[in-house]
Design a protein around this motif. Structure first.
Motif, PDB file in Angstrom:
ATOM      1  N   PRO A 584       0.806  -1.230   0.000  1.00 30.66           N
ATOM      2  CA  PRO A 584       0.000   0.000   0.000  1.00 30.66           C
ATOM      3  C   PRO A 584       0.836   1.277   0.000  1.00 30.66           C
ATOM      4  CG  PRO A 584      -0.978  -1.597   1.490  1.00 30.66           C
ATOM      5  CD  PRO A 584       0.338  -2.168   1.053  1.00 30.66           C
ATOM      6  N   LEU A 585       2.009   1.240   0.669  1.00 34.10           N
ATOM      7  CA  LEU A 585       2.877   2.423   0.643  1.00 34.10           C
ATOM      8  C   LEU A 585       3.401   2.684  -0.762  1.00 34.10           C
ATOM      9  CD1 LEU A 585       4.883   1.920   3.963  1.00 34.10           C
ATOM     10  CD2 LEU A 585       3.050   3.575   3.509  1.00 34.10           C
ATOM     11  N   LEU A 586       3.757   1.614  -1.468  1.00 36.75           N
ATOM     12  CA  LEU A 586       4.208   1.778  -2.852  1.00 36.75           C
ATOM     13  C   LEU A 586       3.083   2.341  -3.731  1.00 36.75           C
ATOM     14  CD1 LEU A 586       6.211  -1.560  -3.314  1.00 36.75           C
ATOM     15  CD2 LEU A 586       7.164   0.740  -3.092  1.00 36.75           C
ATOM     16  N   LEU A 587       1.876   1.839  -3.545  1.00 30.39           N
ATOM     17  CA  LEU A 587       0.731   2.329  -4.326  1.00 30.39           C
ATOM     18  C   LEU A 587       0.430   3.784  -3.988  1.00 30.39           C
ATOM     19  CD1 LEU A 587      -1.611  -0.790  -4.028  1.00 30.39           C
ATOM     20  CD2 LEU A 587      -0.330  -0.059  -6.047  1.00 30.39           C
ATOM     21  N   GLU A 588       0.563   4.126  -2.736  1.00 31.47           N
ATOM     22  CA  GLU A 588       0.340   5.518  -2.336  1.00 31.47           C
ATOM     23  C   GLU A 588       1.364   6.433  -2.990  1.00 31.47           C
ATOM     24  OE1 GLU A 588       0.377   8.120   1.806  1.00 31.47           O
ATOM     25  OE2 GLU A 588       0.105   5.945   1.881  1.00 31.47           O
ATOM     26  N   HIS A 589       2.606   5.951  -3.106  1.00 33.35           N
ATOM     27  CA  HIS A 589       3.648   6.733  -3.774  1.00 33.35           C
ATOM     28  C   HIS A 589       3.285   6.972  -5.249  1.00 33.35           C
ATOM     29  CE1 HIS A 589       7.723   8.294  -4.312  1.00 33.35           C
ATOM     30  NE2 HIS A 589       7.778   7.615  -5.445  1.00 33.35           N
ATOM     31  N   LEU A 590       2.752   5.951  -5.896  1.00 31.23           N
ATOM     32  CA  LEU A 590       2.346   6.113  -7.293  1.00 31.23           C
ATOM     33  C   LEU A 590       1.195   7.105  -7.424  1.00 31.23           C
ATOM     34  CD1 LEU A 590       2.453   2.454  -8.698  1.00 31.23           C
ATOM     35  CD2 LEU A 590       4.104   4.299  -9.050  1.00 31.23           C
ATOM     36  N   ASP A 591       0.295   7.122  -6.473  1.00 26.93           N
ATOM     37  CA  ASP A 591      -0.834   8.054  -6.532  1.00 26.93           C
ATOM     38  C   ASP A 591      -0.390   9.494  -6.388  1.00 26.93           C
ATOM     39  OD1 ASP A 591      -2.593   5.982  -6.881  1.00 26.93           O
ATOM     40  OD2 ASP A 591      -3.072   5.791  -4.734  1.00 26.93           O
TER      41      ASP A 591
END
Length: 1630
Positions: A584-591
């Motif tokens: 989820p942290l990686l996905l948040e970074h992409l967002d």
């Protein structure tokens, strides 16, 4: 009387029908309808009579009347009596059948009347129609058409008649000879059949529920027999199509046995029409009705004709559909409806026909077949249930078709199959695979296959539809879960499905989440021997690799990470807790980022950290080995995507870092042997892998590299190596390049404590073996690797004690690489990397020799400085690379300077830069000065002074940089100031000041940088002058000479700005420090004077100014006379010299006095007749006053002339104002005109000189210098100066000047007025006009009263009332009225004189244009509220009578002002005199109302005001309220609504005024303004609308109708429209 009038009014309206304008015709029709709303019977009777009596009236006009009749009948059908209805029926019937030819609009209108009447009087209409529908006689076509229309509009009323109608019609069919008549019969039979079917479908609501289909069967069959066997055989195309349309609904009414009997003949004939007609939608619709009828009776004939039916229908469905053709789309819908009927009755035969069609290669056939198949799957699901396996097996060939239209159709079929359970059958997975294949289509291939003629949009592309279909099937069709999971996992790893990864992952995530909800802890992937499913290692490797570029492929990075998160239990049980928080942290970074803003390096590092943490969590060597093996196995899959492959290399290095030594050696060797060295982009990935691995396994990594280097791979002799036999030298260089890069990355990644011991023996030695190469790629790898290795050394904690024995060799090699690159361009980062390596090398021991340093500096500067700048196209890669290279060069030079931190060392470094600082190319100068600034700042920050040392070269260095303060490039200027600032602080440091000492003089330099940015040369050189002043304050005396010599050399600088800056600084230094050079000043001035005619240099002009000033102090009159003799217009040298005379106030006053004398006492202009026939002589300015005016402007322009101008302010102002008035329209002297003509003929530019403009400019200069800048600015903002120059605007310009003077220069006015009074009797009219205009405007200001000048000013103006000039008389009245603004409290004191003057102006008979009267009315309006009431009442009626004729004046100004004054009179008369004034109000009411439509806005505004003021005097509160509500300023006026309301109240409260108001409005029927002419009948109409019956005697109807009849012939359409509208309202008199 009423009946006669109604006929007259109707006749007028009916006569107006013949107007040729369509809009007028519509308005007449509307008026008739309006008339019909109140008098429907009378209007219908009038229309009927008009049509009956005017037999020759053209049919278009008859059509309009019939349309009006239809509307009236439709709206009032319930009010019609039988007699009127009967008359209308007879008329419409007669109109409809009057001519045998078909006239569609006319006869259709008559038919519509009959249909409208038939909604109530169906019996009468049917009686009339049937009377014309007699057996044995062929009826009129419109009769039949009307019967058909009636049957649709009144089904229940007509169907009971249809048995007799059909029996009567049947014999007529055989008598019809013409196709047009036959078409009418066909349409009627179609409508009759449809009406019967509707009647039968709604028997529960029908009046006669006993009606049965059998009652019509025999007649319908008889008609069918004729239509089918006769007309269909021999008729034209239009008739045959009409027959086919009729046969559709007729087939439902045929007897069952007859239908069965006719089908074998009917079906082939209908199908044949597909070949004969292009618009086949009617054929398809009829065929569908026939098929439904046949199925409803259980016909067996369909089986016989089924093949032909299917073939014909299939051909129709295969017609390409054009989005712009609704007929084709409708036809396809009807054809699919036919297929639905056939699918329900013969599913086997249908599929036996359709499925073989799928095997054809024809695009249209296959697309059409698939379209039908999809339709029947959806529409006949029950019949198709048992056919699923057959249908699935038939899809094999369509799945192989590469045509995009076919693909789109296949995807749609698969979507339908998914919803109906087909994909659960054997063979269903092939359909799923097909959808995934389409999701993986590359965009470029799809575009190519669509072709140029395709209209497919992106949203309709095969891939878009497939992606949507896959997701919808996965998420909305519950039964598909078992089909898609885990089957979709098989498509993750194969490369050919890469573009489908995003939709695949989304679908898999949804399916996995659903399965997790069903069984929370069970593994999601059950392999059960399924070898096709990818292993957890393969899934992890694939999804991690594609996540490296997360925004590619519709954002597959986020989708892949989400799938990884869902599958964590299946990847490894230990990963769950870690991945649930990390992903989820990686996905948040992409967002948080987008494709443009994401840092690729940072993202890859995050993914590698994620992998490294995952490996640590698993901590299983076997699992790590399997993952490493899978990663190496998948590496070849990414040969087409080098960026992802490079990232996978990094992942391999990361996993190897967690593996054992044995595994590391094995896999590194395999990587070296299998790497694709010919692909240079792969070198970086391989090297990164080795670098990451070296973090944990340095010895193993170096050992594998050394073993590989010692192998046969790099040897040229053929036959002695194994894996790399017959490799060419270029291929070997590519291998060397990759290996060298590996060494560099190993050095960068290796632990620092282990690196220093092995860097020279294991790294630099291997690199040095390739230094002699000429291969560019290998050189770049060498430079990069040396750079990384040296950077790693310098970052070590023991770098300061590290002795690099190969330092000189490496530096020399880097210099060689720099020199080998082509000059003037920057294509590769070799320069940057090589200089960066040298920067790190310079810091290491031992020190470089001086010659080596010099060669290094020279080589770097020569390459970097000469590079041409990139075009300004944003941040290009070349520009970014260059900026990085320059920064590296700065770091290199500062590193070298550290070895010799002395003034001499600094001078040596700057000597290298000196040629570039003086370069003729701007980009080289700005770079060199920028580097110098950095070096000086660095030197200042790191300088350590242990004893006082002289800075002998300070003057030379300041002289080098100071001219650059005016460089053409702004960046160079700023950097030059920084250099001087640093040098001054270096001097202070050398003489003992501490480093943190803040010197006020030196700090002032930095504040001057803003002045250097300004493009204005004056500001720029002024800043340079200030810089020179600051230098002079801190420059040691012994350095002055050196500085001056250097600056004198700079006078020849190729940059002219720098040359000028040098001269400015020389002059400043001489001024500030010239005591030792004092004896040189006369000589310098002499030299500058000699060059005055040769150059425009500022310092020479300055010297000339001082000389002229010195001369003028002794010989003022002589200097002035000589300068006045200079040629006009004055050149720039002469102007400069004039301004020099104002440097001292006493001298300036003498000069101004002499110039005033020249202006005032000489002849102002000469009159000469240019042509013999010219009526007015030309005015030509005299030369001396013109020259004096120009000179006065120049002197007054000098700031130093202020005191002198203040001393002579009144004389200067009045003289120049009158000079302006006398030069308006005056031509330049003849000599100047001849000079301008010579210049124009020779093509030379010449500055023209206008006498008036020169006087205005001089006046502006005097005002500014006299402290009245506000006056000048106010005039400039108002455009007053421009007005002052023109004949048309001169008066207004003088007025604005007076206003500005009163506002901003009041104390100056007494003396100015005193001088102007003396000019009132001037012989020049223009001077009298100017002075009167100025004095008149002063009365608008209170300053006159404050200065106690009011009485004298009024006396002076009143004395000019009898002036011979009308302009002066008008200005006098304007001035007297201005007292209302300036001194309103004094108006009553002077009201008798003021009113007498204004009334006299009204009676002025010597003004043919009434301008004096106009001014008098304006003045009266302004005085009205302030004069004594008793004085005003005495003249009120006289004024009202006198201004009334101006209400309708052709001049807009007279209309608006007179109407406005009338409003003021109304406002003033409230009280005792309003009864006397009421007659004037009533008389003006109509003009005021109608002029609200005046074409000019000021007149409309005046009317609004006047009406608001009239309201109270009418003693009608409602009317006054209407005026106040509707006529407020700034509110939009709905004129019709306002006039309607006004007339309503007028008629309610003043009924006796009707006749007078109407007669007055009739006067405006002839107005010259069409808007007013159109408003007049509106007023008439509204008055009539609201009058009562007892007021009728006041109306002269004959006169009114006559006037309106004339308006009906008005050329303006809007007038005619309003007249018709008014006629419609006159129904009240009927």
């Amino acid at each position: 009387m009423s009946e006669t009038y109604a006929k007259r009014l109707s006749a007028i309206l009916l006569d107006a029908v013949t107007d040729k304008d369509p809009q007028m015709q519509e308005q007449v029709c509307g008026a008739l309808c309006d008339f019909g709303e109140s008098k429907p019977a009378e209007v219908l009777s009038a229309c009927e009579e008009h049509l009956r009596l005017h037999e020759k009236l053209a049919h278009p006009y008859r059509t309009i009347i019939l349309r009006a009749m239809e509307i009236v009948v439709s709206n009032h059908i319930s009010e019609l009596d039988k007699d009127t209805a009967r008359a209308i029926i007879l008329l419409a019937s007669n109109e409809m059948t009057k001519v045998k030819e078909l006239v569609s609009d006319w006869q259709q209108a008559a038919s519509s009347v009959l249909v409208a009447v038939g909604r109530r009087f169906i019996s009468s209409v049917m009686e009339e129609l049937l009377s014309k529908f007699q057996p044995g006689l062929l009826p009129h076509p419109c009769t039949v058409h009307t019967l058909a229309s009636l049957s649709v509009s009144n089904v229940f009323g007509v169907v009971p008649f249809l048995t007799s109608i059909l029996s009567t019609m049947l014999p007529m069919l055989g008598a019809a000879k013409h196709d047009s008549m036959k078409v009418v019969f066909c349409c009627a039979l179609q409508r009759f059949s449809e009406s019967i079917l509707e009647y039968l479908a709604n028997l529960d609501q029908a009046p006669d529920p006993t009606v049965r289909k059998d009652a019509f069967a025999s007649d319908i069959f008889g008609a069918y027999d004729i239509l089918f066997h006769q007309w269909l055989q021999s008729g034209g195309a239009k008739l045959r199509l009409a027959v086919v349309e009729a046969l559709g609904p007729m087939s439902h009414l045929l007897p069952s046995e007859k239908l069965e009997e006719q089908l074998p003949k009917l079906l082939p004939r209908v199908l044949a029409f597909y070949k004969k007609h292009t618009e086949t939608v009617h054929v398809s619709k009829s065929l569908g009705q026939i098929l439904e009828a046949a199925v409803s009776v259980g016909s067996r004939t369909l089986d016989i004709h089924l093949n032909s039916l299917l073939a014909a229908l299939h051909a129709q469905i295969c017609v390409p559909v054009e989005s712009s053709s609704p007929l084709v789309m409708s036809n396809q819908k009807e054809v699919l409806r036919c297929f639905t009927v056939l699918a329900c009755c013969s599913p086997d035969r249908l599929l036996a026909f359709l499925l073989p069609k799928l095997d054809t290669s024809n695009e249209r056939t296959r697309v059409g077949t698939l379209q039908v198949l999809r339709h029947v799957i959806n529409a006949a699901a029950a019949q198709m249930e048992v056919k699923k396996p057959v249908i699935l097996s038939s899809m094999k060939l369509p799945l192989l078709d590469t045509n995009n239209k076919v693909k789109r159709a296949v995807v749609q079929v698969v979507s339908a199959m998914a919803h109906h359970g087909y994909l659960e059958q054997p063979g269903g997975k092939a359909m799923v695979e097909y959808i995934v294949q389409q999701c993986a289509l590359p965009p470029e291939a799809e575009i190519q296959k669509l072709g140029a003629d395709s209209e497919a949009l992106a949203a309709d592309s095969v891939r878009a539809i497939s992606v949507s279909t896959l997701y919808l099937v996965s998420t909305t069709v519950d039964r598909m879960g078992e089909v898609l999971w885990p089957y979709l996992l098989e498509f993750l790893v194969p490369v050919r499905f890469t573009r489908a990864l995003s939709p695949l992952c989304r679908s898999l995530v949804h399916l996995a989440q659903k399965r997790q909800e069903a069984g929370a802890h069970a593994p999601l992937i059950q392999y059960n021997g399924n070898v096709h499913l990818p292993s957890p290692y393969a899934i992890t490797t694939r999804l991690l690799a594609v996540s490296s570029h997360p925004y590619v492929g519709d954002g597959r990075g986020a989708a892949s990470l989400r799938l990884l998160n869902v599958l964590h239990q299946d990847i490894h049980p230990a990963l769950g807790q870690r991945w649930v928080t990390a992903i989820p942290l990686l996905l948040e970074h992409l967002d948080e980022y987008s494709e443009e803003t994401l840092s690729q390096k940072e993202w890859e590092e995050k993914l590698l950290v994620f992998l490294r943490d995952s490996l640590a969590v698993v901590s299983d060597n076997t699992w790590v080995c399997h993952l490493t093996l899978e990663m190496c196995k998948q590496l070849p899959n990414y040969n087409g995507t080098p960026l992802e492959k490079n990232f996978l290399y990094k992942c391999v290095g990361t996993t190897l870092g967690a593996a054992s030594s044995k595994v590391v050696r094995k896999h590194l060797r395999e990587l070296l042997e299998t790497a694709r060295y010919q692909e240079e982009r792969e070198h970086e990935g391989l090297a990164c892998c080795f670098g990451i691995c070296a973090i944990s396994h340095l010895d193993d990594t170096l050992a594998q590299l050394d073993d590989f280097v010692k192998s046969d791979v790099l040897r040229k002799s053929a036959g002695i190596f194994n894996l790399f036999k017959n490799r060419s030298e270029s291929e070997a260089n590519k291998v060397r390049s990759a290996l060298i890069l590996c060494y560099g990355h190993v050095a960068a990644g290796a632990p620092r404590e282990l690196l220093l011991a092995r860097v020279e023996a294991d790294l630099f030695w291997n690199m040095s073996e390739c230094f002699s190469t000429k291969d560019p790629a290998l050189r770049l790898s060498l430079v990069q690797s040396v750079c990384m290795a040296t950077q790693a050394i310098c970052s070590s904690a023991h770098s300061s004690s590290f002795h690099l024995s190969r330092k000189a060799e490496l530096v020399a090699q880097m210099v060689e690489f720099i020199r080998a690159e082509p000059p003037d361009s920057l294509k590769t980062p070799i320069w940057k990397k090589a200089m960066l390596a040298c920067t790190y090398l310079v810091t290491l021991e031992p020190a470089l020799e001086e010659q080596v340093q010099a060669d290094l500096i020279h080589s770097c500067l020569h390459r970097v400085m000469a590079v041409l700048p990139e075009p300004e196209e944003g941040d290009s890669p070349q520009e970014s690379l260059y900026l990085d290279t320059v920064q590296v060069l700065k770091d290199l030079l500062t590193s070298l300077l550290l070895w010799n931190m002395t003034p001499l060392g600094l001078q040596v470094m700057l000597e290298h830069l000196s040629p570039w600082i003086k370069s003729p190319r701007g980009h080289e100068r700005v770079r060199a000065v920028g580097l110098s600034a950095c070096l000086l700042q660095f030197f200042l920050q790191h300088l350590q002074i242990s004893a006082l040392v002289p800075f002998h070269n300070l003057g030379l260095l300041i002289g080098l940089f100071s001219p650059r303060c005016a460089d053409l490039w702004p960046a160079t200027r700023r950097e030059a100031v920084s250099c001087i600032h640093s040098l001054l602080y270096l001097q202070l440091t050398c003489v003992g000041f501490s480093r943190d000492y803040q010197d006020d003089v030196a700090e002032q330099l930095l504040s001057l940088k803003d002045g250097l940015v300004h493009p204005d040369p004056a500001i720029l050189f002024h800043t340079c002058h200030s810089i020179a002043q600051l230098i002079a304050k801190r420059l040691p005396p012994d350095q002055l000479i050196n500085l001056l010599l250097t600056l004198f050399e700079s006078l020849g600088d190729p940059d002219k700005n720098c040359s000028r800056a040098a001269s400015v600084m020389i002059n400043c230094l001489l001024k500030e420090r010239g005591n030792m050079l004092q004896e040189k000043v006369p000589e310098i001035v002499s030299v500058l004077r000699s060059k005055l005619q040769e150059t425009q240099e500022e310092h020479i002009l300055q010297a000339a100014q001082h000389s002229v000033f010195a001369l003028a102090t002794h010989h003022c009159a002589s200097v002035v006379s000589n300068l006045l003799g200079s040629p006009l217009p004055f050149d720039s040298h002469t102007c400069t010299l004039w301004r020099a005379l104002a440097l001292e106030p006493g001298l300036a006053a003498q000069v101004l006095g002499l110039l005033l004398e020249k202006i005032s006492k000489d002849v102002l202009f000469e009159e000469s007749q240019a042509f013999l026939l010219s009526s007015t002589p030309d005015r030509v300015a005299t030369l001396l006053p013109l020259a004096a005016t120009c000179a006065l402007h120049e002197v007054a322009s000098a700031p130093a002339s202020g005191p002198a101008v203040l001393e002579l302010y009144p004389q200067l102002f009045v003289a120049l104002l009158l000079r302006v008035s006398c030069t308006v329209g005056v031509q330049p002297p003849r000599q100047l005109q001849a000079k301008e003509r010579r210049s124009a003929s020779s093509g030379l530019a010449s500055r023209s000189l206008e006498p008036c403009s020169s006087a205005v400019d001089a006046l502006q200069a005097v005002l500014v210098r006299g402290g009245n800048e506000d006056v000048v600015q106010c005039m400039e903002l108002d455009g007053g100066w421009q007005l002052l120059r023109t004949s048309a605007g001169h008066e207004e310009g003088v007025t604005r000047l007076a206003s500005a003077m009163a506002k901003f220069a009041g104390p100056r006015l007494p003396l100015v007025m005193k001088l102007l009074f003396t000019t009132q009797s001037s012989m020049y009219e223009v001077q009298r006009v100017t002075s009167t205009a100025f004095l008149a405007e002063l009365l608008s200001s209170n300053v006159v009263n404050d200065l106690m000048l009011l009485e004298s000013l009024l006396y002076n103006l009143m004395a000019r009332q009898k002036d011979t000039s009308a302009r002066v008389r008008r200005l006098v009245l304007h001035g007297l009225a201005n007292i209302t603004l300036g001194s309103p409290d004094k108006v009553q004191t002077h009201s008798p004189q003021l009113l007498t003057a204004m009334i006299g102006g009204l009676d002025d008979g010597d003004d043919p244009h009434s301008l004096v009267a106009l001014e008098a009315m304006v003045g009266l309006a302004r005085l009205m509220d302030l004069v004594d009431a008793w004085d005003l009442h005495a003249v009120l009626l006289h004024i009202a009578v006198r201004i009334r004729p101006f209400f309708d004046s052709e001049r807009m100004e007279l209309r608006s002002v007179s109407i406005g004054l009338f409003g003021h009179l109304n406002k003033a008369c409230r009280g005792d005199c309003k009864d006397v004034f009421l007659e004037q109000v009533v008389g003006g009411l109509v003009p005021l109302l109608l002029h609200l439509r005046d074409p000019h806005a000021p007149v409309v505004t005046a009317c609004r005001f006047a009406l608001r003021m009239c309201g109270p005097n009418l003693e009608c509160e409602e009317l006054a309220a209407v005026f106040q509500r509707h006529l407020q300023e700034g509110h939009d006026l709905h004129f019709g609504e306002f006039l309607n309301t006004t007339c309503k109240h007028l008629m309610r409260h003043f009924p006796d005024l009707l006749g007078r108001l109407l007669s007055t409005s009739l006067f405006y029927y002839k107005s010259s303004w069409e808007d007013v002419r159109a408003a007049a009948p509106m007023l008439t109409g509204f008055l009539v609308l609201h009058m009562e019956a007892e007021q009728r005697p006041q109306v002269d109807l004959e006169q009114l109708l006559t006037a309106l009849q004339l308006l009906l012939k008005d050329p303006a359409l809007k007038v005619r429209l309003k007249a018709v509208k008014t006629l419609g309202r006159l129904v009240k008199f009927a």
